[in-house]
Motif scaffolding. Structure first.
Motif, PDB file in Angstrom:
ATOM      1  N   TYR A   1      58.197  84.053  30.918  1.00  8.95           N
ATOM      2  CA  TYR A   1      59.456  84.406  30.271  1.00  8.95           C
ATOM      3  C   TYR A   1      60.612  83.422  30.560  1.00  8.95           C
ATOM      4  O   TYR A   1      61.700  83.629  30.028  1.00  8.95           O
TER       5      TYR A   1
ATOM      6  N   GLU B   1      62.303  89.301  24.997  1.00  7.34           N
ATOM      7  CA  GLU B   1      60.854  89.441  24.830  1.00  7.34           C
ATOM      8  C   GLU B   1      60.243  90.359  25.886  1.00  7.34           C
ATOM      9  O   GLU B   1      59.028  90.541  25.916  1.00  7.34           O
ATOM     10  N   MET B   2      61.079  90.925  26.756  1.00  9.21           N
ATOM     11  CA  MET B   2      60.591  91.744  27.857  1.00  9.21           C
ATOM     12  C   MET B   2      60.899  93.215  27.582  1.00  9.21           C
ATOM     13  O   MET B   2      61.980  93.539  27.075  1.00  9.21           O
ATOM     14  N   ASN B   3      59.958  94.092  27.919  1.00 13.95           N
ATOM     15  CA  ASN B   3      60.249  95.520  27.800  1.00 13.95           C
ATOM     16  C   ASN B   3      61.069  95.968  29.009  1.00 13.95           C
ATOM     17  O   ASN B   3      61.308  95.195  29.947  1.00 13.95           O
ATOM     18  N   ALA B   4      61.506  97.218  29.001  1.00 13.04           N
ATOM     19  CA  ALA B   4      62.408  97.719  30.044  1.00 13.04           C
ATOM     20  C   ALA B   4      61.774  97.649  31.428  1.00 13.04           C
ATOM     21  O   ALA B   4      62.427  97.280  32.415  1.00 13.04           O
ATOM     22  N   ARG B   5      60.488  97.980  31.514  1.00  8.38           N
ATOM     23  CA  ARG B   5      59.814  97.976  32.821  1.00  8.38           C
ATOM     24  C   ARG B   5      59.694  96.563  33.376  1.00  8.38           C
ATOM     25  O   ARG B   5      59.940  96.334  34.567  1.00  8.38           O
ATOM     26  N   THR B   6      59.334  95.601  32.521  1.00 10.14           N
ATOM     27  CA  THR B   6      59.207  94.217  32.964  1.00 10.14           C
ATOM     28  C   THR B   6      60.565  93.656  33.374  1.00 10.14           C
ATOM     29  O   THR B   6      60.681  92.920  34.359  1.00 10.14           O
ATOM     30  N   THR B   7      61.603  94.005  32.625  1.00  2.00           N
ATOM     31  CA  THR B   7      62.958  93.546  32.954  1.00  2.00           C
ATOM     32  C   THR B   7      63.384  94.067  34.313  1.00  2.00           C
ATOM     33  O   THR B   7      63.941  93.321  35.131  1.00  2.00           O
ATOM     34  N   GLN B   8      63.134  95.340  34.568  1.00  2.00           N
ATOM     35  CA  GLN B   8      63.494  95.930  35.864  1.00  2.00           C
ATOM     36  C   GLN B   8      62.698  95.281  36.998  1.00  2.00           C
ATOM     37  O   GLN B   8      63.252  94.988  38.070  1.00  2.00           O
TER      38      GLN B   8
ATOM     39  N   THR C   1      64.851  87.680  28.134  1.00  2.00           N
ATOM     40  CA  THR C   1      64.863  89.131  28.304  1.00  2.00           C
ATOM     41  C   THR C   1      64.604  89.854  26.983  1.00  2.00           C
ATOM     42  O   THR C   1      64.152  91.011  26.989  1.00  2.00           O
TER      43      THR C   1
END
Length: 273
Positions: free
Chosen positions: A270, A187-194, A185
């Motif tokens: 990821y 390495e993930m931006n907020a949009r990708t995480t959501q 997580t």
């Protein structure tokens, strides 16, 4: 002790292999393709338009029938085999971040995943080699043979309970979003995480529901001595479709399984491997 430490060290080096990691990540892509097709077949079942198996073997046969399909099927088999090796190594020497009972649980889960990935690899190979991979008929035949043996009905019933338990576990796993701890997580931006969170929840809850229904049907087959009720995931989904509001539930399950397919693509990038 020395032999044990040497074996663990060898397994650990194999687990850290760059090639194994790349193959496992490619395997997630194949796993995603299978679930996208699986979800499509479930939606076809929901509307009564498909005569093919609405399970993973049916998805692989659908893929094999397309241009370059057999090449993709054998590639999926290789990817599943790599994922099985990875999870087998995790079951043997991995999950050092967890301690005590938590590590034991993680290793047991990895062992179960090893079996699943091996089964998918074998199924893909059978589809590639044009072998009979009608999982529903094979499961009915196996269940009938087991029921004829002493204590066979008890074993079938136990297998059904285990499968139902796995399904319930998947639902809980998805609802609690426990899958997120296996992703990078950071390495993930907020949009990708959501997106990953939503896709994972929908996917695990849908898959778990399907497996739980299948397990309950296997238990009923044992109780009623009726092997036809133990025809696997395809039959379970058809049974669900025939219930009140079954079509709506099946559509939701199909969409959720397709969502899991997309989530697998995110895992290929990821997932902690």
């Amino acid at each position: 002790m020395s032999l044990t430490r040497n074996a663990e060290a060898t397994a650990a080096r194999t687990a850290d292999s760059r090639w194994l990691e790349l193959l496992a990540r490619a395997g997630f892509i194949g796993y995603g393709i299978v679930h996208l097709l699986f979800g499509w077949l479930v939606l076809q079942l929901a509307f009564g338009k498909s005569a093919d198996d609405g399970d993973q073997s049916g998805a692989l046969r659908t893929l094999a029938a397309q241009p370059m399909g057999k090449f993709l099927v054998i590639a999926i088999a290789v990817g599943m085999l790599a994922m099985a090796i990875w999870q087998a190594l995790e079951a043997a020497v991995g999950h050092h971040a967890a301690q005590g009972n938590d590590r034991t649980k993680e290793r047991v889960v990895s062992a179960a995943r090893t079996v699943i990935y091996l089964w998918l690899a074998w199924t893909a190979w059978k589809v590639f080699s044009n072998a009979n991979s009608d999982s529903a008929s094979q499961q009915e035949e196996l269940t009938a043979r087991m029921m004829e043996s002493s204590g066979g009905r008890w074993l079938v019933g136990l297998a059904g309970l285990v499968l139902a338990g796995v399904g319930v576990g998947m639902v809980i796993y998805g609802a609690k979003k426990k899958f997120m701890k296996r992703l990078k997580t950071g390495e993930m931006n907020a949009r990708t995480t959501q997106l990953a969170r939503r896709l994972g929840m929908a996917g695990y809850i849908s898959r778990g529901s399907a497996f739980a229904v299948t397990g309950l049907l296997v238990v009923l087959a044992a109780v009623n001595y009726d092997p036809e009720k133990a025809r696997g995931l395809d039959a379970a989904l058809r049974t669900l479709r025939d219930q009140p509001f079954g079509t709506i539930l099946l559509i939701l399950i199909g969409l959720g399984i397709a969502a899991f397919g997309v989530y697998c693509f995110l895992q290929s990038r990821y997932r902690k491997v």
